[in-house]
Scaffold this active site. Structure first.
Site, short mmCIF file in Angstrom:
data_model
loop_
_atom_site.label_atom_id
_atom_site.label_comp_id
_atom_site.label_asym_id
_atom_site.label_seq_id
_atom_site.Cartn_x
_atom_site.Cartn_y
_atom_site.Cartn_z
N ASP A 81 0.84 -1.20 0.00
CA ASP A 81 0.00 0.00 0.00
C ASP A 81 0.88 1.25 0.00
OD1 ASP A 81 -2.23 1.62 0.06
OD2 ASP A 81 -2.93 1.00 2.03
N GLY A 95 -4.87 7.57 4.45
CA GLY A 95 -6.29 7.91 4.40
C GLY A 95 -6.61 9.05 3.46
N GLU A 103 -7.87 -0.35 4.96
CA GLU A 103 -6.41 -0.51 4.81
C GLU A 103 -5.81 -1.06 6.10
OE1 GLU A 103 -5.59 2.97 1.51
OE2 GLU A 103 -5.34 3.47 3.60
C1 5RP Z 1 -5.72 5.89 0.70
C2 5RP Z 1 -4.32 5.96 1.19
C3 5RP Z 1 -3.24 6.05 0.17
O1 5RP Z 1 -2.35 4.99 0.38
C4 5RP Z 1 -2.51 7.35 0.36
O2 5RP Z 1 -3.47 8.39 0.30
C5 5RP Z 1 -1.47 7.55 -0.73
O3 5RP Z 1 -2.10 7.71 -1.95
P1 5RP Z 1 -1.31 8.03 -3.29
O4 5RP Z 1 -0.55 6.79 -3.64
O5 5RP Z 1 -2.40 8.35 -4.28
O6 5RP Z 1 -0.42 9.20 -3.04
O7 5RP Z 1 -4.03 5.94 2.36
O8 5RP Z 1 -6.63 5.92 1.75
#
Ligand code: 5RP
Length: 223
Positions: A81, A95, A103
């Site tokens: 993630d 988030g 998550e």
């Molecule tokens: C979603 C998240 C994402 O992992 C976080 O916002 C990072 O996102 P991105 O890869 O678009 O920068 O926590 O709830």
């Protein structure tokens, strides 16, 4: 390299952590979308995925990767993630895409959290990015007052002029002005406020590895 290219780089690098023959945990966000694209090349070598959001589930299914309910499977070997912020100890703020609760659930079900991020996400201390908190709507004002007592300023997240509704049917508060010097105790404290579904500090479910996209390539940070 652009931020988008760095995201592609770490999304591809994450493939080395996917265990052939095992279900993989998949996060949410633009960096994870790059990982999902890369995962298409491995789809015949994994039984499927557990997903942290409706959006990721749709993307996985669109490329032919089966998505399992978290209750149908046991512990996962790895969860991949992104993050909005990650510090030098692997603690994260997450988030930004409103998927923090699922998550955290999939991260808790996984032995290893592999964070994929471009270098803009690496911070000395958490707190500059507005802290997402998923809340039950009837508790929002009281929770806002609790954050105000800690020096925080709270905004209800909107979408198309209306309160954003998460995949779990709840709302998101974004809190600025906090100093999160002790992420573990901060997460524990806020999580027990009545009406908080989960706070976007990931200290109990921190990253074990961060694949950080930098101008000179992917750096692997381990915690
Ligand atoms: C979603 C998240 C994402 O992992 C976080 O916002 C990072 O996102 P991105 O890869 O678009 O920068 O926590 O709830």
């Amino acid at each position: 390299m652009t931020q988008d290219e760095l995201k592609t780089l770490v999304g591809q690098a994450a493939l080395q952590y996917v265990v052939a023959g095992e279900i993989v945990g998949v996060g949410t966000g633009s960096t994870v979308n790059k990982f999902i694209e890369a995962l298409a090349t491995m789809k015949d070598r994994i039984p499927g995925a557990v997903s942290s959001s409706v959006a990721s589930t749709e993307r996985l299914r669109a490329i032919g990767i089966p998505v399992f309910d978290a209750n149908e499977v046991g512990e996962l070997s790895v969860y991949i993630d992104g993050a909005d912020e990650i510090d030098g100890r692997g603690h994260m703020v997450k988030g930004g895409g409103a998927a923090l609760t699922r998550e955290k659930i999939v991260a808790a079900q996984s032995r290893r959290f592999v964070c994929i991020a471009d270098e803009s996400k690496l911070v000395q201390a958490l707190g500059a990015f507005p802290l997402p908190v998923e809340v039950i709507p009837m508790a929002a004002q009281r929770i806002a007052r609790q954050f105000a007592a800690l020096g925080g300023k709270v905004a209800l997240r909107l979408k198309d002029g209306q309160p954003l509704v998460t995949d779990n049917g709840q709302h998101i508060l974004d809190v600025t002005g906090l100093s999160i010097s002790e992420p573990l105790s901060f997460e524990s404290e806020v999580n027990q406020w009545p009406g908080v579904v989960t706070v976007g500090v990931f200290a109990h479910q921190k990253a074990a590895v961060c694949l950080l996209g930098t101008a000179s390539g992917v750096k692997t940070l381990t915690y």
